[in-house]
Design a protein around this motif. Structure first.
Motif, short mmCIF file in Angstrom:
data_model
loop_
_atom_site.label_atom_id
_atom_site.label_comp_id
_atom_site.label_asym_id
_atom_site.label_seq_id
_atom_site.Cartn_x
_atom_site.Cartn_y
_atom_site.Cartn_z
N VAL A 154 30.33 23.86 -30.90
CA VAL A 154 31.59 24.42 -31.39
C VAL A 154 32.21 23.31 -32.24
O VAL A 154 32.56 22.25 -31.73
CB VAL A 154 32.52 24.80 -30.21
CG1 VAL A 154 33.80 25.44 -30.74
CG2 VAL A 154 31.80 25.73 -29.24
N VAL A 155 32.29 23.57 -33.54
CA VAL A 155 32.63 22.49 -34.47
C VAL A 155 34.14 22.22 -34.43
O VAL A 155 34.95 23.13 -34.58
CB VAL A 155 32.16 22.83 -35.90
CG1 VAL A 155 32.47 21.69 -36.85
CG2 VAL A 155 30.66 23.13 -35.89
N THR A 156 34.49 20.95 -34.20
CA THR A 156 35.90 20.57 -34.10
C THR A 156 36.49 20.22 -35.47
O THR A 156 37.68 20.34 -35.68
CB THR A 156 36.03 19.32 -33.21
OG1 THR A 156 35.10 18.33 -33.70
CG2 THR A 156 35.70 19.63 -31.76
N GLY A 157 35.62 19.77 -36.36
CA GLY A 157 36.10 19.39 -37.68
C GLY A 157 34.93 19.02 -38.57
O GLY A 157 33.80 18.91 -38.10
N ILE A 158 35.22 18.86 -39.84
CA ILE A 158 34.20 18.44 -40.78
C ILE A 158 34.59 17.04 -41.24
O ILE A 158 35.73 16.82 -41.67
CB ILE A 158 34.09 19.43 -41.97
CG1 ILE A 158 33.71 20.81 -41.43
CG2 ILE A 158 33.07 18.93 -42.99
CD1 ILE A 158 33.79 21.93 -42.45
N PRO B 242 31.78 17.30 -34.05
CA PRO B 242 32.14 17.36 -35.47
C PRO B 242 30.93 17.71 -36.33
O PRO B 242 29.80 17.56 -35.88
CB PRO B 242 32.60 15.94 -35.77
CG PRO B 242 31.85 15.07 -34.82
CD PRO B 242 31.57 15.91 -33.58
N SER B 243 31.17 18.15 -37.54
CA SER B 243 30.09 18.38 -38.50
C SER B 243 30.03 17.18 -39.45
O SER B 243 31.03 16.81 -40.04
CB SER B 243 30.35 19.65 -39.30
OG SER B 243 29.46 19.70 -40.40
N PHE C 269 27.54 25.99 -34.50
CA PHE C 269 26.27 25.34 -34.83
C PHE C 269 25.17 25.74 -33.85
O PHE C 269 25.43 25.89 -32.65
CB PHE C 269 26.41 23.81 -34.74
CG PHE C 269 26.94 23.16 -35.99
CD1 PHE C 269 27.14 23.87 -37.16
CD2 PHE C 269 27.24 21.80 -35.98
CE1 PHE C 269 27.62 23.25 -38.31
CE2 PHE C 269 27.73 21.17 -37.12
CZ PHE C 269 27.92 21.89 -38.28
N VAL C 270 23.95 25.88 -34.36
CA VAL C 270 22.78 25.99 -33.49
C VAL C 270 21.90 24.76 -33.77
O VAL C 270 22.02 24.14 -34.84
CB VAL C 270 21.98 27.31 -33.73
CG1 VAL C 270 22.81 28.52 -33.31
CG2 VAL C 270 21.54 27.44 -35.19
N PRO C 271 21.02 24.40 -32.82
CA PRO C 271 20.25 23.16 -32.97
C PRO C 271 19.31 23.18 -34.16
O PRO C 271 18.77 24.21 -34.54
CB PRO C 271 19.44 23.10 -31.67
CG PRO C 271 20.15 24.00 -30.71
CD PRO C 271 20.76 25.08 -31.53
#
Ligand SMILES: [Zn+2]
Length: 409
Positions: free
Chosen positions: A206-210, A349-350, A369-371
Motif C-alpha cells: 500500500v503505497v504511502t508516497g512517491i 513508498p514508491s 503494488f504487487v511484487p
C-alpha cells in the motif's frame, strides 16, 4: 463482487503479445504502431464490457462506467500501455487490465456506483518523446505546451510529430484538462519495480508516497599531464580529487535513513586515456527519498565536503523535486481490502515515478503494488506470479467497493 481471474490473466497475456519480439520483450513506444494497436485492443475490450469509450485531446484512452448520477464525480483507475524499449508485459499494462477487469465485473453485476468509474490509459508515461507522464499531466493542466515540440534526442520525434503521424491535432491538448472538483480520486495498481515485497514475502504494497528526486552534476578541475613524467607530488588529478565522494555519499545516505537512496550513476573523465592524468572529472549525484529534509541534508553535506576538500569543483543543481504523500483515507480502504481478500499487505513508498504523481496535488490519490520477481522491471525479465497478479486485482476490486460503500448516501 468477484473478478474473473482467468479472464483477467488471459487479457494480460493477450496484451503482452502486442509489440512483443522473441527474446526482446515488449516494445510499445508511446504512439508507435504497437502502442496504437494496444490502444485499439483496449478500446475493443472496453466496448465489449459496455463502457463508454473516447480518446481525449491528449490521446488518453478512456472507458467510462456511469454511476447513479452521470453528472456526479468520477473515480479514475489509471496507468499506461506504453513501455520502454524492450520492456516487460506488466509495467503499466497491469494497472490497465486490472482496471478493465474491475469495471467489467461491476458492469456485469449491474452495480450502481455513487460516482462514475473511468479506466484510463495515459499517453507517454515512459517519456519516449519528452518528459514522461504526459497524458496524466495534460489532464491536470500541468503539461506545458512547449513539451509537445521538444524531443529527447536529435532526430527523435516530438509529441507533436507523433500526434500528426496518427492524425491528431497537437494544439488541442488543453481540451484534455479536467476540473479536479469533478473527480472523486485516482487509483493505480502497478508492479513494485523493486524487490522489497518479494524479499519480505508480502503480496500487496500500500503505497504511502512517491519519493522525491534531487539531481546534481559535479565538475572537478585538475591538470591533464603526462602519466609517466609527472611525479605524484605535483599532480592535480581530477578523478583522485573526486573519488572519496564515491564511497562517502552512500555512507551519508545510509546514515540518514533506511529508506533513502543515493546514486552516482555517471562518471566521465577527460581526456580519458591510459597515459594521461585526468584533467577533468564530471559526475552525477541522484538522491531519492520521501523525506525532503533527508535529501537536503545529504546535499548540504556533499556541498560542504566539496567546498572543504575539492576547492576546484562546481556543484550544479539539475533539479530538486520533492516527494508526494498519498491519501490516508484511500490508503486505509486499500488496507481493509487487503484484509477482505485475505492476503498480506504492508505500507511502503514508491521509488519510481508514476501517473499517480500527476494527481496528488489535486485529488485523493492511492496506489497498490504487487511484487516484482527479483525486483526487475523495464526488462523482458519482468515477472509477477499469476496468483500475485490476481491478488492485486482482487484488492483493487475490494478497494473500489469499499470507497463506494463509504461514499454511498
Ligand atoms: Zn509504469
Amino acid at each position: 463482487m468477484k473478478i474473473d481471474a482467468k479472464r483477467f490473466l488471459a487479457d494480460l497475456e493477450e496484451l503482452g503479445k502486442i509489440g512483443y519480439h522473441e527474446g526482446q520483450g515488449v516494445t510499445r513506444l508511446a504512439l508507435d504502431d504497437a502502442d496504437m494497436r494496444a490502444r485499439e485492443w483496449l478500446l475493443d475490450k472496453m466496448e465489449e464490457a459496455g463502457l463508454k469509450t473516447r480518446v481525449d485531446a491528449a490521446g488518453n484512452v478512456i472507458g467510462r462506467l456511469e454511476g447513479r448520477d452521470p453528472e456526479g464525480k468520477t473515480l479514475i483507475i489509471g496507468s499506461h500501455l506504453d513501455t520502454v524499449p524492450q520492456g516487460g508485459k506488466y509495467d503499466g499494462a497491469l494497472g490497465i487490465v486490472a482496471g478493465l477487469e474491475c469495471a467489467r465485473t461491476l458492469a456485469e453485476s449491474g452495480t450502481a456506483l455513487p460516482w462514475n468509474l473511468e479506466v484510463i490509459d495515459f499517453t507517454d508515461e515512459e517519456g519516449h518523446h519528452f518528459a514522461g507522464t504526459f497524458g496524466s499531466r495534460a489532464m491536470m493542466g500541468t503539461a506545458a505546451r512547449e513539451e509537445l515540440y521538444g524531443s529527447k534526442a536529435e532526430g527523435a520525434p516530438s509529441l507533436a510529430d507523433s500526434f500528426e503521424r496518427v492524425g491528431w491535432d497537437p494544439d488541442n491538448i488543453d481540451e484534455a484538462r479536467r476540473d479536479p472538483s469533478t473527480l472523486r480520486g485516482y487509483l493505480e495498481m502497478h508492479v513494485e519495480q523493486g524487490g522489497t515485497l518479494e524479499r519480505r514475502g508480502i503480496d500487496i504494497g500500500v503505497v504511502t508516497g512517491i519519493v522525491g528526486i534531487y539531481r546534481y552534476v559535479i565538475e572537478v578541475e585538475g591538470h591533464a599531464n603526462h602519466a609517466g613524467t609527472t611525479p605524484m607530488a605535483v599532480r592535480k588529478d581530477a578523478l583522485v580529487a573526486a573519488s572519496p565522494v564515491f564511497g562517502l555519499l552512500p555512507e551519508w545516505a545510509r546514515a540518514r535513513s533506511d529508506e533513502m537512496v543515493a546514486t552516482i550513476g555517471d562518471v566521465a573523465i577527460k581526456p580519458g586515456a591510459m597515459n594521461i592524468i585526468p584533467g577533468h572529472c564530471r559526475f552525477t549525484v541522484e538522491l531519492r527519498s520521501l523525506v525532503a529534509e533527508d535529501m537536503a541534508r545529504v546535499r548540504d553535506r556533499l556541498d560542504d565536503w566539496l567546498d572543504e576538500n575539492v576547492p576546484d569543483s562546481v556543484m550544479r543543481t539539475v533539479y530538486e523535486k520533492d516527494g508526494v504523500f498519498l491519501d490516508e483515507e484511500l490508503m486505509s480502504h486499500i488496507h481493509h481490502a487487503v484484509e477482505d481478500v485475505g492476503v498480506k499487505g504492508t505500507s511502503m513508498p514508491s521509488g519510481a515515478g508514476h501517473d499517480a504523481q500527476s494527481f496528488t496535488p489535486f485529488l485523493p490519490t492511492a496506489m497498490i503494488f504487487v511484487p516484482s520477481h527479483r525486483g526487475i522491471s523495464h526488462s523482458p525479465e519482468e515477472y509477477t506470479a499469476p496468483e500475485q497478479l490476481v491478488a492485486g486485482a482482487r484488492v483493487m476490486m475490494h478497494t473500489i467497493k469499499r470507497i463506494a460503500d463509504a461514499d454511498a448516501p
